[in-house]
Scaffold this active site. Structure first.
Site, PDB file in Angstrom:
ATOM      1  CD  GLU A   1      -2.761   8.137  -3.770  1.00 17.34           C
ATOM      2  OE1 GLU A   1      -2.621   6.991  -3.323  1.00 17.34           O
ATOM      3  OE2 GLU A   1      -2.882   9.132  -3.052  1.00 17.34           O
TER       4      GLU A   1
ATOM      5  CG  ASP B   1      -1.924   1.011   1.338  1.00 19.20           C
ATOM      6  OD1 ASP B   1      -2.128   1.573   2.419  1.00 19.20           O
ATOM      7  OD2 ASP B   1      -2.520   1.293   0.285  1.00 19.20           O
TER       8      ASP B   1
ATOM      9  CB  SER C   1      -4.945   1.933   7.944  1.00 20.03           C
ATOM     10  OG  SER C   1      -3.843   1.678   8.772  1.00 20.03           O
ATOM     11  CB  THR C   2      -7.227   5.314  11.204  1.00 14.56           C
ATOM     12  OG1 THR C   2      -6.322   5.949  10.313  1.00 14.56           O
ATOM     13  CG2 THR C   2      -7.242   6.072  12.525  1.00 14.56           C
TER      14      THR C   2
ATOM     15  CB  SER D   1     -10.560   4.910   9.404  1.00 17.00           C
ATOM     16  OG  SER D   1      -9.859   3.690   9.335  1.00 17.00           O
TER      17      SER D   1
ATOM     18  CG  ASN E   1      -6.938   1.147   0.753  1.00 16.25           C
ATOM     19  OD1 ASN E   1      -7.565   0.407   0.003  1.00 16.25           O
ATOM     20  ND2 ASN E   1      -5.656   1.411   0.569  1.00 16.25           N
TER      21      ASN E   1
ATOM     22  N   GLY F   1      -8.788   6.092   2.795  1.00 17.83           N
ATOM     23  CA  GLY F   1      -9.331   6.849   3.914  1.00 17.83           C
ATOM     24  C   GLY F   1     -10.682   6.335   4.373  1.00 17.83           C
TER      25      GLY F   1
HETATM   26  O1  G3H Z   1      -4.078   3.254   2.529  1.00 20.19           O
HETATM   27  C1  G3H Z   1      -4.603   3.171   3.630  1.00 20.19           C
HETATM   28  C2  G3H Z   1      -5.906   3.765   3.889  1.00 20.19           C
HETATM   29  O2  G3H Z   1      -6.202   4.736   2.943  1.00 20.19           O
HETATM   30  C3  G3H Z   1      -6.088   4.125   5.298  1.00 20.19           C
HETATM   31  O3  G3H Z   1      -7.044   5.113   5.522  1.00 20.19           O
HETATM   32  O4  G3H Z   1      -6.546   5.132   7.978  1.00 20.19           O
HETATM   33  O5  G3H Z   1      -8.400   6.519   7.020  1.00 20.19           O
HETATM   34  O6  G3H Z   1      -8.598   4.028   7.156  1.00 20.19           O
HETATM   35  P1  G3H Z   1      -7.682   5.196   6.998  1.00 20.19           P
HETATM   36 ZN    ZN Z   2      -4.435   5.226   1.662  1.00 17.11          ZN
END
Ligand code: G3H
Ligand code: ZN
Length: 289
Positions: free
Chosen positions: A135, A82, A237-238, A216, A235, A214
Site C-alpha cells: 500500500e 493487516d 472491520s467496522t 464497511s 476488507n 474500507g
Molecule cells: O483493513 C481493514 C479494513 O480496510 C477495514 O475497513 O472498517 O471500513 O471495514 P472498514
Molecule cells: Zn484497511
C-alpha cells in the site's frame, strides 16, 4: 491437511468474478462468528488482524486460533496481517505463522515505502507466505505527501495513480495492492463515489491483485462494480466490531445480573456471523470451496 494457497483463491476469484472479504477480528468470539458463517456458506475464509487487533490478542494466539478452526472445520482459512506499519511487526507476523501480510507504507515517502516493501517481500518469499499486499499512500499531485492518519481526501488527485501503481508493483514484487479509489476506513457520512474508471486503468497498468479497503458501509452495488472490475479482496472491520459490541451492550442491558461470559457472548457471536454471511453471499465467495 495441506490447504491450497490464498493466491489460488485470488486467481480463482479474479477469473470467476467474485471476491474474498477479509474479516478482521481481535477476539476469539468474533472469529467464532466469522468461521461459523464460512462453514455454513461453504466459503474459503480470509481473516485478518490489524496492528491493534493483534496487539490485543497476540500474533501467536491469532495463528493458534485460526489453526484450531482450520483443523476442526476442514475449510480453507487464511490469516492476513493487516496494515503492518513497520518491517519489524510484519516480520513478527511472518515468524508467528501468518499466511499473508500487508505492509502499509502510507506513512513513509514513496521511495522509502518501496524500499521497505521490497524487504518484506524478500522475507515473505523465504517463508510460506503466499500473498504480500502493498500500500502506498495517496499522492495528491506528487508522491511524498501521505495521509498522516487522516482518511484519504476523496478528491480525485488523492486516488491511486495507475502508472505509480505499476511502478510500485514492478519495484517491490508485491502480489496485491491496496488501491484507493473512493472507499475509506470506517462508516460513511454519505455514500462514497468509487472511481471505477481509475480501477480499470490500474488493472491495465499494474500486474497485481487489487484489494479494496474500507469495505464497511460501502454500498454493495459499488463493491460489486469494483469486484466485476477485478478486485479480489474487500476488507471489512467496522461492521463486525459494531455488530459485536452493540449486541453486547444490548445483552448486558437485558441481563444486568449475569456475569457468565459464555451466557452473555453468544448473541454477539451470532451478530458477527450474520454480518459475515451477508458479505460472503454478496461478494460471491459462498460455495466456492
Ligand atoms: O483493513 C481493514 C479494513 O480496510 C477495514 O475497513 O472498517 O471500513 O471495514 P472498514
Ligand atoms: Zn484497511
Amino acid at each position: 491437511m495441506v490447504q491450497r494457497t490464498l493466491k489460488y483463491y485470488y486467481q480463482k476469484a479474479r477469473k470467476e468474478g467474485w471476491a474474498l472479504p477479509q474479516f478482521n477480528f481481535s477476539c476469539a468470539e468474533q472469529l467464532q462468528g466469522i468461521v461459523q458463517a464460512a462453514v455454513r456458506l461453504k466459503a474459503p475464509l480470509l481473516v485478518g488482524t490489524s496492528e491493534g487487533d493483534s496487539g490485543f490478542l497476540g500474533k501467536a494466539q491469532a495463528v493458534a486460533l485460526v489453526g484450531a478452526h482450520r483443523k476442526e472445520t476442514k475449510i480453507p482459512i487464511y490469516l492476513n496481517f493487516d496494515h503492518g506499519k513497520s518491517l519489524e511487526s510484519v516480520k513478527e507476523a511472518i515468524e508467528a505463522g501468518y499466511d499473508a501480510v500487508h505492509f502499509d507504507g502510507s506513512s513513509y515517502s514513496f521511495k522509502e515505502s518501496v524500499g521497505i516493501t521490497k524487504r518484506v517481500v524478500a522475507l515473505a518469499r523465504k517463508r510460506r507466505i503466499s500473498v504480500v499486499e502493498g500500500e502506498f499512500a495517496e499522492i495528491p499531485g506528487k508522491h511524498s505527501t501521505f495521509h498522516k492518519g487522516k482518511a484519504p481526501k476523496l478528491g480525485k488527485d488523492s486516488f491511486t495513480d495507475p502508472k505509480e501503481a505499476n511502478e510500485f508493483v514492478e519495484k517491490t514484487g508485491v502480489d496485491s495492492l491496496a488501491v484507493l479509489i473512493g472507499t475509506v476506513h470506517g462508516m460513511y457520512a454519505e455514500n462514497p463515489r468509487l472511481d471505477i474508471e481509475r480501477l480499470r486503468e490500474i488493472k491495465k497498468h499494474a500486474t497485481c491483485f487489487m484489494v479494496l479497503h474500507g469495505g464497511s458501509g460501502t454500498p454493495p452495488r459499488d463493491l460489486l462494480r469494483a469486484v466485476k472490475t477485478g478486485v479480489v479482496k474487500v476488507n471489512i472491520s467496522t461492521e463486525l466490531r459494531g455488530a459485536f459490541i452493540n449486541t453486547l451492550r444490548a445483552t448486558l442491558k437485558e441481563m444486568p445480573n449475569e456475569i457468565t461470559p459464555y451466557k452473555i457472548l453468544p448473541k454477539s457471536v451470532e451478530a458477527v456471523q450474520k454480518v459475515a454471511e451477508h458479505h460472503l453471499q454478496f461478494l460471491g465467495s459462498a460455495n466456492k470451496i
